[in-house]
Design a protein around this motif. Structure first.
Motif, mmCIF file in Angstrom:
data_model
loop_
_atom_site.group_PDB
_atom_site.id
_atom_site.type_symbol
_atom_site.label_atom_id
_atom_site.label_comp_id
_atom_site.label_asym_id
_atom_site.label_seq_id
_atom_site.Cartn_x
_atom_site.Cartn_y
_atom_site.Cartn_z
ATOM 1 N N ASP A 91 0.837 -1.197 0.000
ATOM 2 C CA ASP A 91 0.000 0.000 0.000
ATOM 3 C C ASP A 91 0.874 1.249 0.000
ATOM 4 N N SER A 92 0.479 2.227 -0.798
ATOM 5 C CA SER A 92 1.264 3.458 -0.928
ATOM 6 C C SER A 92 0.928 4.422 0.202
ATOM 7 N N TYR A 93 1.968 4.926 0.844
ATOM 8 C CA TYR A 93 1.804 5.924 1.897
ATOM 9 C C TYR A 93 2.375 7.277 1.479
ATOM 10 N N SER A 94 2.812 7.395 0.243
ATOM 11 C CA SER A 94 3.355 8.664 -0.238
ATOM 12 C C SER A 94 2.978 8.836 -1.700
ATOM 13 N N SER A 121 -1.817 8.761 7.835
ATOM 14 C CA SER A 121 -1.213 8.291 9.077
ATOM 15 C C SER A 121 -1.064 6.775 9.039
ATOM 16 N N GLY A 122 -0.166 6.274 9.861
ATOM 17 C CA GLY A 122 0.062 4.835 9.916
ATOM 18 C C GLY A 122 1.515 4.531 10.229
ATOM 19 N N VAL A 123 1.855 3.265 10.141
ATOM 20 C CA VAL A 123 3.219 2.801 10.398
ATOM 21 C C VAL A 123 3.684 2.005 9.186
ATOM 22 N N VAL A 124 4.847 2.343 8.680
ATOM 23 C CA VAL A 124 5.424 1.624 7.542
ATOM 24 C C VAL A 124 6.747 1.006 7.977
ATOM 25 N N PHE A 125 7.058 -0.121 7.369
ATOM 26 C CA PHE A 125 8.249 -0.872 7.745
ATOM 27 C C PHE A 125 9.171 -1.034 6.545
ATOM 28 N N GLY A 126 10.450 -1.090 6.841
ATOM 29 C CA GLY A 126 11.461 -1.363 5.830
ATOM 30 C C GLY A 126 12.625 -2.083 6.481
ATOM 31 N N GLN A 127 13.633 -2.358 5.699
ATOM 32 C CA GLN A 127 14.820 -3.045 6.207
ATOM 33 C C GLN A 127 16.056 -2.515 5.505
ATOM 34 N N CYS A 128 17.193 -2.727 6.131
ATOM 35 C CA CYS A 128 18.456 -2.400 5.478
ATOM 36 C C CYS A 128 18.574 -3.241 4.210
ATOM 37 N N SER A 129 18.846 -2.583 3.088
ATOM 38 C CA SER A 129 18.854 -3.271 1.797
ATOM 39 C C SER A 129 20.253 -3.388 1.207
ATOM 40 N N GLU A 130 21.250 -3.340 2.049
ATOM 41 C CA GLU A 130 22.631 -3.526 1.607
ATOM 42 C C GLU A 130 23.318 -4.443 2.617
ATOM 43 N N ILE A 131 23.879 -5.546 2.123
ATOM 44 C CA ILE A 131 24.512 -6.505 3.028
ATOM 45 C C ILE A 131 25.630 -5.809 3.803
ATOM 46 N N CYS A 132 25.499 -5.801 5.122
ATOM 47 C CA CYS A 132 26.404 -5.001 5.952
ATOM 48 C C CYS A 132 27.041 -5.808 7.076
ATOM 49 N N GLY A 156 13.509 12.893 -0.505
ATOM 50 C CA GLY A 156 12.327 13.713 -0.293
ATOM 51 C C GLY A 156 11.118 12.819 -0.068
ATOM 52 N N ILE A 157 10.393 13.060 1.018
ATOM 53 C CA ILE A 157 9.234 12.234 1.369
ATOM 54 C C ILE A 157 8.037 13.145 1.621
ATOM 55 N N HIS A 158 6.909 12.770 1.043
ATOM 56 C CA HIS A 158 5.649 13.474 1.316
ATOM 57 C C HIS A 158 4.609 12.423 1.682
ATOM 58 N N LEU A 159 4.437 12.196 2.964
ATOM 59 C CA LEU A 159 3.474 11.211 3.444
ATOM 60 C C LEU A 159 2.052 11.719 3.220
ATOM 61 N N THR A 160 1.152 10.807 2.892
ATOM 62 C CA THR A 160 -0.219 11.202 2.563
ATOM 63 C C THR A 160 -1.243 10.747 3.592
ATOM 64 N N HIS A 186 25.290 0.817 4.386
ATOM 65 C CA HIS A 186 23.945 0.316 4.638
ATOM 66 C C HIS A 186 23.020 0.893 3.561
ATOM 67 N N ALA A 187 21.731 0.627 3.684
ATOM 68 C CA ALA A 187 20.745 1.216 2.769
ATOM 69 C C ALA A 187 19.438 1.408 3.521
ATOM 70 N N TRP A 188 18.924 2.631 3.486
ATOM 71 C CA TRP A 188 17.670 2.984 4.163
ATOM 72 C C TRP A 188 16.554 2.880 3.129
ATOM 73 N N ALA A 189 15.714 1.856 3.249
ATOM 74 C CA ALA A 189 14.717 1.571 2.215
ATOM 75 C C ALA A 189 13.353 1.329 2.844
ATOM 76 N N LEU A 190 12.331 1.951 2.252
ATOM 77 C CA LEU A 190 10.945 1.771 2.676
ATOM 78 C C LEU A 190 10.081 1.588 1.427
ATOM 79 N N PRO A 191 9.714 0.355 1.089
ATOM 80 C CA PRO A 191 8.936 0.127 -0.140
ATOM 81 C C PRO A 191 7.600 0.855 -0.168
ATOM 82 N N SER A 192 6.926 0.986 0.973
ATOM 83 C CA SER A 192 5.624 1.649 0.998
ATOM 84 C C SER A 192 5.720 3.135 0.691
ATOM 85 N N LEU A 193 6.914 3.701 0.830
ATOM 86 C CA LEU A 193 7.127 5.114 0.509
ATOM 87 C C LEU A 193 7.832 5.289 -0.827
ATOM 88 N N GLY A 194 8.297 4.198 -1.420
ATOM 89 C CA GLY A 194 8.976 4.290 -2.706
ATOM 90 C C GLY A 194 10.332 4.956 -2.626
#
Length: 226
Positions: free
Chosen positions: A11-14, A190-201, A184-188, A162-170
């Protein structure tokens, strides 16, 4: 966030994530259209018993099958270039946050040099997680951003890449030691979105999740001041 058996995007949050989803749908429409037409023509040629040995040129046909694919490529290139510029657009952010990658947790900073709010964000282990929590995604301190306003995230690292990645925010940006990347992020909503480090560290690469809570500007202000 994603779920078992999910075939589509999260689901898109941005607005940026919505644009990426629209572009994907547009590309898939053109792909299905071209594939269907080519498949239909192949079947027709295989089943047809008509042939001509005397056609040595067909300039109109050659012009058509050159111009039509070119126009189709333009319908893909124009929105693609537009989206590339949107990905790099930061605008006039009302909020700036710095995300610093460590082995293996994230550090977040708000504010300027005179008044900084800083905290660390570690993954919550399965033994400490409350009922209803998401395994390998819950953190002890979520970073908070307001919706409805432009926000900027500065991404860097204190040790390895590392890599800061949030798929729900693109969004996705590499956290590189000695360098700062910005998002640049423009949230549309409320809610909680999850992501993970996307670079093997390192050995605990899978255990440094990202959790962003989207709240109203008023709630964000009280949270930041509190």
């Amino acid at each position: 966030m994603s779920f078992w058996g999910q075939l589509g995007f999260q689901d898109s949050y941005s607005g940026l994530s919505s644009e990426l989803t629209f572009f994907h749908d547009h590309v898939m429409f053109v792909l299905v259209l071209v594939s269907s037409f080519v498949g239909y023509m192949m079947v027709c040629l295989l089943k047809s018993s008509l042939s001509s040995r005397f056609i040595v040129e067909a300039q109109a046909l050659e012009a058509a099958w050159t111009m039509i694919p070119g126009l189709l490529l333009l319908t893909l290139a124009i929105p693609s270039v537009r989206l590339l510029y949107l990905l790099d657009e930061v605008g006039g952010p009302m909020v700036s946050m710095k995300a610093i990658g460590h082995q293996w947790y994230w550090e977040y900073e708000y504010g300027d040099s005179s008044d900084i709010v800083s905290f660390d964000s570690y993954m919550v282990s399965g033994l400490e997680m409350s009922d209803g929590g998401y395994r390998l995604l819950e953190v002890d301190n979520r970073c908070v951003l307001p919706y409805g306003v432009d926000s900027r995230v500065l991404v860097s690292s204190a040790d390895v890449i590392h890599a800061w990645a949030l798929p729900s925010l693109g969004v996705k940006a590499d956290a590189i030691p000695g360098r700062i990347n910005q998002l640049g992020i423009h949230l549309t909503m409320s809610g909680v979105v999850f992501g993970q480090c996307s670079e093997i560290c390192g050995v605990n690469h899978s255990f440094m999740p990202i959790s962003v809570e989207s709240v109203s500007p008023e709630v964000f202000y009280h949270w930041l001041m509190g």
